[in-house]
Motif scaffolding. Structure first.
Motif, short mmCIF file in Angstrom:
data_model
loop_
_atom_site.label_atom_id
_atom_site.label_comp_id
_atom_site.label_asym_id
_atom_site.label_seq_id
_atom_site.Cartn_x
_atom_site.Cartn_y
_atom_site.Cartn_z
N ILE A 10 -46.65 -124.71 36.81
CA ILE A 10 -47.53 -123.55 36.64
C ILE A 10 -47.22 -122.54 37.71
N ASP A 11 -47.05 -121.28 37.32
CA ASP A 11 -46.73 -120.21 38.26
C ASP A 11 -48.00 -119.69 38.92
N TYR A 29 -61.57 -122.14 27.69
CA TYR A 29 -60.41 -121.25 27.71
C TYR A 29 -59.13 -121.96 27.31
N TRP A 30 -59.05 -123.28 27.58
CA TRP A 30 -57.77 -123.95 27.37
C TRP A 30 -57.84 -125.21 26.52
N GLN A 31 -59.04 -125.61 26.08
CA GLN A 31 -59.16 -126.78 25.22
C GLN A 31 -59.68 -126.35 23.85
N PHE A 140 -53.53 -124.67 29.38
CA PHE A 140 -54.02 -124.45 30.74
C PHE A 140 -53.04 -123.58 31.52
N LYS A 141 -51.76 -123.85 31.38
CA LYS A 141 -50.73 -123.04 32.06
C LYS A 141 -50.89 -121.56 31.68
N THR A 146 -51.95 -116.19 32.89
CA THR A 146 -52.17 -114.89 32.25
C THR A 146 -53.61 -114.65 31.81
N GLY A 147 -54.48 -115.65 31.96
CA GLY A 147 -55.85 -115.50 31.49
C GLY A 147 -56.00 -115.72 30.00
#
Length: 154
Positions: A10-11, A29-31, A140-141, A146-147
């Protein structure tokens, strides 16, 4: 029992990754399909704590019970995720600095099916748990970098 390990870079600095990962308010947001998170017992986020997560898959909702087994942040956060009568996943998550603004997330998982249907699905689709975990990690990454919000894709 299926065992698998997934690694992703992840950056973002490790501190930022942990800040985002450790906040239950960010799960949606990610699931994909995430509905709610409710702390049930123990000290929130600490070993032994239990929480109820609710997800929607199509028109069906299901609950998953998370039990924290290790909290040694920023290095490790691990837990057991149990869908009653169906599936238990033990996940060990490790976060390593991969550079000044990079984090390597390593997720070691063991998935155990409890129902005949899940055992048959495991035979027919042996990589199902792995693929879902990898999708969560990619989501998630994107969220961390980037949101990105998976709810906008649904």
């Amino acid at each position: 029992m299926k065992k698998f390990t997934i690694e992703i870079e992840i950056d973002q600095p490790r501190e930022r990754v942990i800040e985002l990962f450790d906040n239950p308010d960010n799960l949606g947001y990610w699931q994909p399909g995430f509905v709610s998170f409710e702390h049930e017992s123990g000290e929130a986020g600490q070993p032994g704590a239990k929480s109820r997560l609710v997800y929607r898959h199509g028109s069906r909702e299901f609950e998953m019970i998370e039990t924290v087994t290790c909290r040694n942040l920023p290095d490790e956060f691990s837990g057991t995720f149990h869908v009653p009568g169906t599936l238990t996943v033990r996940a060990r998550n490790f976060f390593k600095e991969a550079g000044p603004d990079k984090t390597k997330w390593i997720s070691e998982n063991e998935a155990e099916s409890h129902s005949l249907l899940m055992k048959i699905m495991g035979l027919l689709m042996p990589n199902c748990s792995r693929n879902e975990t990898e999708n969560f990690m990619q989501n998630f990454k994107a969220f961390a970098e980037t949101g990105a919000d998976v709810r906008k894709k649904q």
